[in-house]
Design a protein around this motif. Sequence first.
Motif, mmCIF file in Angstrom:
data_model
loop_
_atom_site.group_PDB
_atom_site.id
_atom_site.type_symbol
_atom_site.label_atom_id
_atom_site.label_comp_id
_atom_site.label_asym_id
_atom_site.label_seq_id
_atom_site.Cartn_x
_atom_site.Cartn_y
_atom_site.Cartn_z
ATOM 1 N N ALA A 517 21.324 29.425 -16.365
ATOM 2 C CA ALA A 517 22.284 28.408 -16.804
ATOM 3 C C ALA A 517 21.590 27.197 -17.408
ATOM 4 O O ALA A 517 22.252 26.303 -17.931
ATOM 5 N N GLY A 518 20.260 27.186 -17.349
ATOM 6 C CA GLY A 518 19.479 26.062 -17.869
ATOM 7 C C GLY A 518 18.632 25.477 -16.756
ATOM 8 O O GLY A 518 19.132 25.240 -15.649
ATOM 9 N N THR A 519 17.358 25.259 -17.048
ATOM 10 C CA THR A 519 16.475 24.728 -16.010
ATOM 11 C C THR A 519 16.872 23.329 -15.568
ATOM 12 O O THR A 519 16.503 22.884 -14.483
ATOM 13 N N SER A 520 17.635 22.624 -16.418
ATOM 14 C CA SER A 520 18.079 21.279 -16.060
ATOM 15 C C SER A 520 19.418 21.277 -15.324
ATOM 16 O O SER A 520 19.909 20.222 -14.930
ATOM 17 N N ALA A 521 20.020 22.454 -15.144
ATOM 18 C CA ALA A 521 21.293 22.528 -14.433
ATOM 19 C C ALA A 521 21.093 22.084 -12.981
ATOM 20 O O ALA A 521 20.056 22.363 -12.376
ATOM 21 N N PRO A 522 22.071 21.386 -12.392
ATOM 22 C CA PRO A 522 21.925 20.926 -11.004
ATOM 23 C C PRO A 522 21.661 22.088 -10.049
ATOM 24 O O PRO A 522 22.330 23.123 -10.118
ATOM 25 N N PHE A 523 20.653 21.918 -9.211
ATOM 26 C CA PHE A 523 20.312 22.894 -8.174
ATOM 27 C C PHE A 523 20.028 24.287 -8.750
ATOM 28 O O PHE A 523 20.338 25.302 -8.124
ATOM 29 N N ALA A 524 19.404 24.347 -9.934
ATOM 30 C CA ALA A 524 19.108 25.639 -10.568
ATOM 31 C C ALA A 524 18.094 26.426 -9.741
ATOM 32 O O ALA A 524 18.265 27.631 -9.516
ATOM 33 N N GLN A 525 17.023 25.778 -9.290
ATOM 34 C CA GLN A 525 16.010 26.477 -8.510
ATOM 35 C C GLN A 525 16.569 26.946 -7.173
ATOM 36 O O GLN A 525 16.280 28.063 -6.724
ATOM 37 N N GLU A 526 17.359 26.104 -6.533
ATOM 38 C CA GLU A 526 17.939 26.492 -5.250
ATOM 39 C C GLU A 526 18.894 27.671 -5.419
ATOM 40 O O GLU A 526 18.947 28.567 -4.561
ATOM 41 N N ALA A 527 19.642 27.683 -6.535
ATOM 42 C CA ALA A 527 20.538 28.812 -6.800
ATOM 43 C C ALA A 527 19.743 30.087 -7.040
ATOM 44 O O ALA A 527 20.157 31.177 -6.624
ATOM 45 N N GLU A 528 18.578 29.975 -7.716
ATOM 46 C CA GLU A 528 17.715 31.136 -7.925
ATOM 47 C C GLU A 528 17.298 31.747 -6.585
ATOM 48 O O GLU A 528 17.392 32.962 -6.375
ATOM 49 N N GLU A 529 16.826 30.917 -5.681
ATOM 50 C CA GLU A 529 16.363 31.413 -4.389
ATOM 51 C C GLU A 529 17.508 32.037 -3.595
ATOM 52 O O GLU A 529 17.346 33.076 -2.948
ATOM 53 N N PHE A 530 18.665 31.390 -3.646
ATOM 54 C CA PHE A 530 19.819 31.884 -2.899
ATOM 55 C C PHE A 530 20.279 33.245 -3.433
ATOM 56 O O PHE A 530 20.479 34.197 -2.661
ATOM 57 N N LEU A 531 20.416 33.366 -4.747
ATOM 58 C CA LEU A 531 20.900 34.615 -5.336
ATOM 59 C C LEU A 531 19.849 35.719 -5.245
ATOM 60 O O LEU A 531 20.189 36.893 -5.068
ATOM 61 N N ARG A 532 18.595 35.349 -5.364
ATOM 62 C CA ARG A 532 17.530 36.352 -5.233
ATOM 63 C C ARG A 532 17.548 36.956 -3.836
ATOM 64 O O ARG A 532 17.371 38.167 -3.668
ATOM 65 N N ALA A 533 17.777 36.130 -2.833
ATOM 66 C CA ALA A 533 17.854 36.627 -1.466
ATOM 67 C C ALA A 533 19.088 37.491 -1.245
ATOM 68 O O ALA A 533 19.128 38.289 -0.305
ATOM 69 N N ALA A 534 20.098 37.340 -2.094
ATOM 70 C CA ALA A 534 21.339 38.107 -1.959
ATOM 71 C C ALA A 534 21.278 39.446 -2.680
ATOM 72 O O ALA A 534 22.285 40.153 -2.722
ATOM 73 N N GLU A 535 20.119 39.801 -3.249
ATOM 74 C CA GLU A 535 19.984 41.058 -3.983
ATOM 75 C C GLU A 535 19.305 42.113 -3.113
ATOM 76 O O GLU A 535 18.306 41.827 -2.458
ATOM 77 N N PRO A 536 19.811 43.347 -3.124
ATOM 78 C CA PRO A 536 19.146 44.442 -2.419
ATOM 79 C C PRO A 536 17.917 44.897 -3.208
ATOM 80 O O PRO A 536 17.644 44.369 -4.294
ATOM 81 N N PRO A 537 17.150 45.872 -2.708
ATOM 82 C CA PRO A 537 15.962 46.337 -3.445
ATOM 83 C C PRO A 537 16.263 46.792 -4.870
ATOM 84 O O PRO A 537 15.422 46.662 -5.753
ATOM 85 N N GLU A 538 17.468 47.323 -5.107
ATOM 86 C CA GLU A 538 17.817 47.784 -6.456
ATOM 87 C C GLU A 538 18.127 46.627 -7.399
ATOM 88 O O GLU A 538 18.222 46.846 -8.612
ATOM 89 N N HIS A 539 18.335 45.417 -6.880
ATOM 90 C CA HIS A 539 18.656 44.236 -7.685
ATOM 91 C C HIS A 539 19.835 44.508 -8.620
ATOM 92 O O HIS A 539 19.806 44.175 -9.802
ATOM 93 N N ASP A 540 20.885 45.118 -8.061
ATOM 94 C CA ASP A 540 22.040 45.483 -8.885
ATOM 95 C C ASP A 540 23.342 44.841 -8.407
ATOM 96 O O ASP A 540 24.422 45.223 -8.849
#
Length: 715
Positions: A517-540
């Motif tokens: 959504a843009g590196t300057s978007a509010p809480f972009a890095q935190e959203a990355e970590e949160f969503l990455r943790a919500a992905e199974p091994p298949e990342h689907d």
Amino acid sequence: METGEEFGPWLARQLKLAGKTQAELAEELGLTRAAVSAWITGRSTPRPTVMADIAASLGTDLGTVHTRTTDTQAGLPVTWYHRPGYRDGGRDLGNAAAFAFDADVQVLARETCQNSLDERLTENGRPVRVRYTLHELTGEALDAFREAILWNELFPHYSAVSELAGTQKVGRVVDAGVRDMYESGRLVLLRVDDYNASGLTGDDYGDGKFAAVVRRQLESLKSGHAAGGSYGLGKATLWATSALGLVLINSTLSVPHEGRTERRVIGRLELPWREVDGQPYAGPAWFGRPDPDSPGAEVARSWWADEETVARLHLTRESDEPGTSFLIVGAHDVASLEETASETDDEAADEEGEQDTRDIRRMHGRLVEALGRDFWAAMTGGGGRLPLLEVSVRALRNHGEVVVPETQVDPSVQQPSRTRALRAHFEGTTVDRLTEAGQVAARSIPLKLPLSGGAPGTLGTHQAVLLVTEASGDSDTPKNQVHSLRGNRMTVKRTGVPKLPVGTNPFQAVLLAGEAAGTSAPFAQEAEEFLRAAEPPEHDRWGQTEELTLRWSPSAYRRINKLTTEVNNAVRELVARPRRSGGEGGEVLRKALTVKTRPKAKAPSGPVVPTLDGLEATIGDQGEWLIAADVSIPRGDEIVPMVPVAQLDVRSGGRPRLEWAELEAVEGCEVEDGTLRFAPGARRARFRGATDVTSHPVRTALSRLVLELRAGKGE
């Protein structure tokens, strides 16, 4: 003359490879041991006349000693090292990580291309280039390759595994792969090359990317929070796609190791437990140069190969740009095999080689399809932004005979509508509403991020970006889907939108979350970590995972469910067809019917009062009421500001009033000190809110909510 490694470390390794001590070299050169020690520690370097004597002692030429870009050929030869069986009698009948994925080239494409994206060198701003090469070997070319990989040393191990074929799954796969090679007289290689990537840096055994890929399982050393992988499982698809369990590797490093960067070569073989000539072997084996520092110099480590060796191993890279080449030996594709089995018997009577060529053509097509489907966004640029990725696929036979010319995967061909939408976002040409063909509508979608460790409350609200456009192009199938992605721009989710209005025009949608959504978007890095943790091994997909539960809370996934609900609501609103006015209709009906229309009502000249027209309410993770409300506004010159008031319904007495923790405008209005002020001429508005849990007199689950709009100060 350009030199490679420092003389001291290079000489020390050559002595180990040759099995010589410093004292023995000093004696051969007629010098003191202290002189040789000074060379190795870097305190001095030998005179030019002594260099020739060193070359003779090591059995190499003078140029090799001067340049030091490769090892001498003296000493221990390249060979296979098979891990001995466990002393306690334990047996591993296959690599469990490989069972996490199917032997499917489309799965392989997704995992390997994701890894290359994660290892892209970002300093130069250029995309990572990935090339997939299918290469069929027959006849003399096949014989030469088997000789290069020391097939005669491997064959007894394959024979032992074949004996397990009746009772063990990996044994059946390997047995079928070996039999197919001998019966058909051919072998399919699939090479994955990436350029402008980090390469397999680090020591053979220490903590580093080389050891994580070649030596270890379930270890992920991805750089950056926006990386796609996190489980360390994706590399297993390389070996899972090999019917022989064999992968060869040639890496050009972005950071020198032992003073070098080019042609770092090793092979790894994945077989189950086996017994050969009465000796048990645990499973994996490595193809490399024996390490003099290992007990008995048995363990094989990577070596710096010459150009002739990498050519014989079909590992030649097209440039010295950093990156890695993985060669899958005996590549097979379950889906292609199923298609082949369904063909009619008369097709089996084709001329020799035609069936085999058709197999790699089919695999070529499936690779192109998967790469365009999963990585179209990473391959899209615009508005001054370069793509993150470039991908091509080709198919060859024997000594470079072209079966399918190199195909550059074009996202505008594979995903024309979504590519148009993403470019419009990059170029800043999106609109609020779809009113014309070819437009791209954009809408911000909130993702409320929880506090880590299960603490109550919200860390902050990340604004994801939703893009919607009409579906166009024959390849835009299936339609009416949302592709969700984050920082590395690989498609994670592909979902349909339920409860679409009847007659909705076909569309395609994209959700950009996290750093997408843009590196300057509010809480972009935190959203990355949160969503990455919500992905199974298949990342689907995004949903409940063990990591999400451990790092946040068992209910953290509800934030994602709420995001999905908001996305679907926004899509339905953006794609809904505008209602036709009463005067619209067919020419025949207009002639056949007499329609009496009432005089157009005059707009009130005084203030008009908006009213609630719709309400959605759910209970949040912390027990707060989450509401989304629609407001209908009569026509008028002046619109009265309104105050939303949340109350609890009770049987008698006054209704307890709840305070707002959050109150935000969605469209047609703005929020100022808790008051809704409406845009002039607006006929509809929408706002959202969340109540303050501390103002609730009873548990939310035991209460009912009443929402009112009040004029003035809300009293």
